[in-house]
Design an enzyme around this catalytic site. Sequence first.
Site, PDB file in Angstrom:
ATOM      1  N   ARG A 103      78.511 -34.553 -61.383  1.00 56.88           N
ATOM      2  CA  ARG A 103      77.797 -35.203 -60.271  1.00 56.88           C
ATOM      3  C   ARG A 103      76.819 -34.251 -59.589  1.00 56.88           C
ATOM      4  NH1 ARG A 103      80.487 -39.995 -58.247  1.00 56.88           N
ATOM      5  NH2 ARG A 103      80.768 -41.135 -60.172  1.00 56.88           N
TER       6      ARG A 103
ATOM      7  N   ARG B 122      66.447 -42.462 -54.104  1.00 56.76           N
ATOM      8  CA  ARG B 122      67.257 -43.672 -54.278  1.00 56.76           C
ATOM      9  C   ARG B 122      66.986 -44.739 -53.211  1.00 56.76           C
ATOM     10  NH1 ARG B 122      72.242 -44.676 -55.975  1.00 56.76           N
ATOM     11  NH2 ARG B 122      71.752 -46.644 -54.995  1.00 56.76           N
TER      12      ARG B 122
ATOM     13  N   ASP C  54      75.554 -43.595 -65.848  1.00 52.32           N
ATOM     14  CA  ASP C  54      76.925 -43.802 -65.380  1.00 52.32           C
ATOM     15  C   ASP C  54      77.781 -44.212 -66.567  1.00 52.32           C
ATOM     16  OD1 ASP C  54      78.351 -44.066 -62.530  1.00 52.32           O
ATOM     17  OD2 ASP C  54      79.261 -45.458 -63.945  1.00 52.32           O
TER      18      ASP C  54
ATOM     19  N   ARG D 199      74.361 -37.823 -54.274  1.00 52.83           N
ATOM     20  CA  ARG D 199      74.047 -38.044 -52.860  1.00 52.83           C
ATOM     21  C   ARG D 199      74.095 -36.811 -51.975  1.00 52.83           C
ATOM     22  NH1 ARG D 199      78.186 -42.795 -52.632  1.00 52.83           N
ATOM     23  NH2 ARG D 199      78.981 -41.294 -54.129  1.00 52.83           N
TER      24      ARG D 199
ATOM     25  N   TYR E 231      88.360 -50.036 -65.779  1.00 51.72           N
ATOM     26  CA  TYR E 231      87.375 -50.753 -64.958  1.00 51.72           C
ATOM     27  C   TYR E 231      87.200 -52.188 -65.448  1.00 51.72           C
ATOM     28  CZ  TYR E 231      85.960 -46.683 -62.288  1.00 51.72           C
ATOM     29  OH  TYR E 231      85.949 -45.628 -61.438  1.00 51.72           O
TER      30      TYR E 231
HETATM   31  O1  CP3 Z   1      75.254 -35.861 -62.103  1.00 55.11           O
HETATM   32  C1  CP3 Z   1      76.033 -36.373 -62.941  1.00 55.11           C
HETATM   33  O2  CP3 Z   1      77.218 -36.014 -63.079  1.00 55.11           O
HETATM   34  C2  CP3 Z   1      75.483 -37.408 -63.888  1.00 55.11           C
HETATM   35  C3  CP3 Z   1      75.581 -38.765 -63.482  1.00 55.11           C
HETATM   36  C4  CP3 Z   1      76.915 -39.466 -63.386  1.00 55.11           C
HETATM   37  C5  CP3 Z   1      77.147 -40.499 -62.449  1.00 55.11           C
HETATM   38  N1  CP3 Z   1      78.366 -41.045 -62.710  1.00 55.11           N
HETATM   39  C6  CP3 Z   1      76.197 -40.935 -61.431  1.00 55.11           C
HETATM   40  C7  CP3 Z   1      76.717 -41.703 -60.284  1.00 55.11           C
HETATM   41  C8  CP3 Z   1      78.076 -39.345 -64.164  1.00 55.11           C
HETATM   42  C9  CP3 Z   1      78.392 -38.355 -65.261  1.00 55.11           C
HETATM   43  C10 CP3 Z   1      78.976 -40.351 -63.734  1.00 55.11           C
HETATM   44  C11 CP3 Z   1      80.288 -40.574 -64.362  1.00 55.11           C
HETATM   45  C12 CP3 Z   1      81.209 -41.533 -63.755  1.00 55.11           C
HETATM   46  N2  CP3 Z   1      80.936 -42.717 -63.143  1.00 55.11           N
HETATM   47  C13 CP3 Z   1      82.612 -41.399 -63.822  1.00 55.11           C
HETATM   48  C14 CP3 Z   1      83.347 -40.282 -64.503  1.00 55.11           C
HETATM   49  C15 CP3 Z   1      83.401 -39.054 -63.650  1.00 55.11           C
HETATM   50  C16 CP3 Z   1      84.288 -39.184 -62.496  1.00 55.11           C
HETATM   51  O3  CP3 Z   1      83.783 -39.083 -61.356  1.00 55.11           O
HETATM   52  O4  CP3 Z   1      85.494 -39.358 -62.695  1.00 55.11           O
HETATM   53  C17 CP3 Z   1      83.175 -42.510 -63.173  1.00 55.11           C
HETATM   54  C18 CP3 Z   1      84.653 -42.789 -62.990  1.00 55.11           C
HETATM   55  C19 CP3 Z   1      82.098 -43.338 -62.767  1.00 55.11           C
HETATM   56  C20 CP3 Z   1      82.197 -44.662 -62.100  1.00 55.11           C
HETATM   57  C21 CP3 Z   1      81.515 -44.680 -60.806  1.00 55.11           C
HETATM   58  N3  CP3 Z   1      80.136 -44.609 -60.624  1.00 55.11           N
HETATM   59  C22 CP3 Z   1      82.110 -44.764 -59.528  1.00 55.11           C
HETATM   60  C23 CP3 Z   1      83.596 -44.851 -59.274  1.00 55.11           C
HETATM   61  C24 CP3 Z   1      81.076 -44.777 -58.597  1.00 55.11           C
HETATM   62  C25 CP3 Z   1      81.191 -45.004 -57.119  1.00 55.11           C
HETATM   63  C26 CP3 Z   1      81.803 -43.875 -56.408  1.00 55.11           C
HETATM   64  C27 CP3 Z   1      80.737 -43.097 -55.698  1.00 55.11           C
HETATM   65  O5  CP3 Z   1      80.737 -41.865 -55.806  1.00 55.11           O
HETATM   66  O6  CP3 Z   1      79.949 -43.765 -55.028  1.00 55.11           O
HETATM   67  C28 CP3 Z   1      79.854 -44.630 -59.299  1.00 55.11           C
HETATM   68  C29 CP3 Z   1      78.499 -44.531 -58.715  1.00 55.11           C
HETATM   69  C30 CP3 Z   1      77.716 -43.310 -59.072  1.00 55.11           C
HETATM   70  N4  CP3 Z   1      77.519 -42.823 -60.333  1.00 55.11           N
HETATM   71  C31 CP3 Z   1      76.998 -42.487 -58.160  1.00 55.11           C
HETATM   72  C32 CP3 Z   1      76.351 -41.501 -58.925  1.00 55.11           C
HETATM   73  C33 CP3 Z   1      75.418 -40.430 -58.430  1.00 55.11           C
HETATM   74  C34 CP3 Z   1      76.921 -42.685 -56.667  1.00 55.11           C
HETATM   75  C35 CP3 Z   1      76.225 -43.950 -56.333  1.00 55.11           C
HETATM   76  C36 CP3 Z   1      74.943 -43.772 -55.547  1.00 55.11           C
HETATM   77  O7  CP3 Z   1      74.245 -42.755 -55.625  1.00 55.11           O
HETATM   78  O8  CP3 Z   1      74.617 -44.733 -54.827  1.00 55.11           O
END
Ligand code: CP3
Length: 359
Positions: A39, A52, A88, A43, A166
Amino acid sequence: MPSVRAVAKPELDPRVRDSAFLKTLRGEEAPHTPVWFMRQAGRYMPEYRALRAGKSMLDCIRTPELAAEITLQPIGAMPLDAAILFNDILTPLPTMGLDLDFVGGVGPLIGNPIQTPADVDRLGVPATGETMPYTAESIRLLVPELNARGIPLIGFVGAPFTLASYAIEGKGSRNYERTKRFMYAEPAAWERLMGKFEALLADYLTEQVKAGASAVQIFDSWVGALSVYDYRTFVKPATGRLIERVKALGVPVIYFGTGATHLMPDMSELGSDVMGADWRTPLDQAWGLIQPGQRIQGNLDPLLLQAPWRELKFQTDRILREAGGRPGHVFNVGHGLLPETPQTMVHRLTDYVHEQTRR
Ligand code: CP3
């Protein structure tokens, strides 16, 4: 006849091939311990929040110019050793027939989660090059930019269990009750579901590697909810076939789970080049649970980036001591960076690990 490897993988730029990150993934001596953060595009970066604003998560992912720009934001701001594609793990679900939305403040939601075996049989396994062309396109935009900086690009997917959780729960979950009920009650449909994910994810990672990803990570974030027995029975076979197929592409594979120390011996048997370790177990102990010669990635608690520097420094020193200067350690957090993380701390930590490990 050309091998799978020769067909799929483009020639690596020598600057990327000889990077600290790829050397470490291959188990070679590197000039310093490479650092990247799960990540790292997200944010906690004001630049990300600005870009965003007014755009949905899925719109950014599906617009190659935006996905590439977000991927490069942390790379431009800090001396990180690898980039990870902005995308994602849930992006493939809509292409299979599941209605996915990212809801601000809530997280991902699926409108029509899997409830019955017939729902599994309705799921499509389309060619990912056709349904998600923007992923390869984003990678093709990024590779020249990253080659110039000698930075490898990590492609990724979610693992079959984590995606199934999911698809069945319809959202994040604490105890995975629906998922486990389905797994126990409908073992044949569960097996078909794992098989569909295996096929789609192998194809998707092939597309990413063909486009220029030089390493891949498989996120099995929620697999730690399973007992050793259930992992072996319901998850290990399909995940093992996926890792085997991805390894045949000729790029290093990182396999990551959280809360999964009890599963590490079994997970590591699937033969990934690198095992991700969360923060719960000391790195040297985790290293003892995986295959001889396998590399390790981790394992700072991401919350420590919100602690005073003296505590962050102290615990970083501890982790580096546990790594003991062995080649094959990629420094990372044990789970993704949190939105409240000060970017200055991420930068300072990256510099610090580099300084302390310069060889
Ligand atoms: O920078 C990176 O790591 C690359 C991008 C990336 C994202 N999600 C962007 C993202 C990666 C590798 C992921 C993987 C991901 N997504 C996982 C596996 C890693 C982990 O955290 O366990 C999982 C379980 C998800 C599912 C997911 N996506 C969730 C549960 C959420 C919401 C939780 C949150 O943090 O808001 C997301 C949204 C998400 N994916 C965001 C980002 C930057 C945040 C949303 C936003 O910016 O509005």
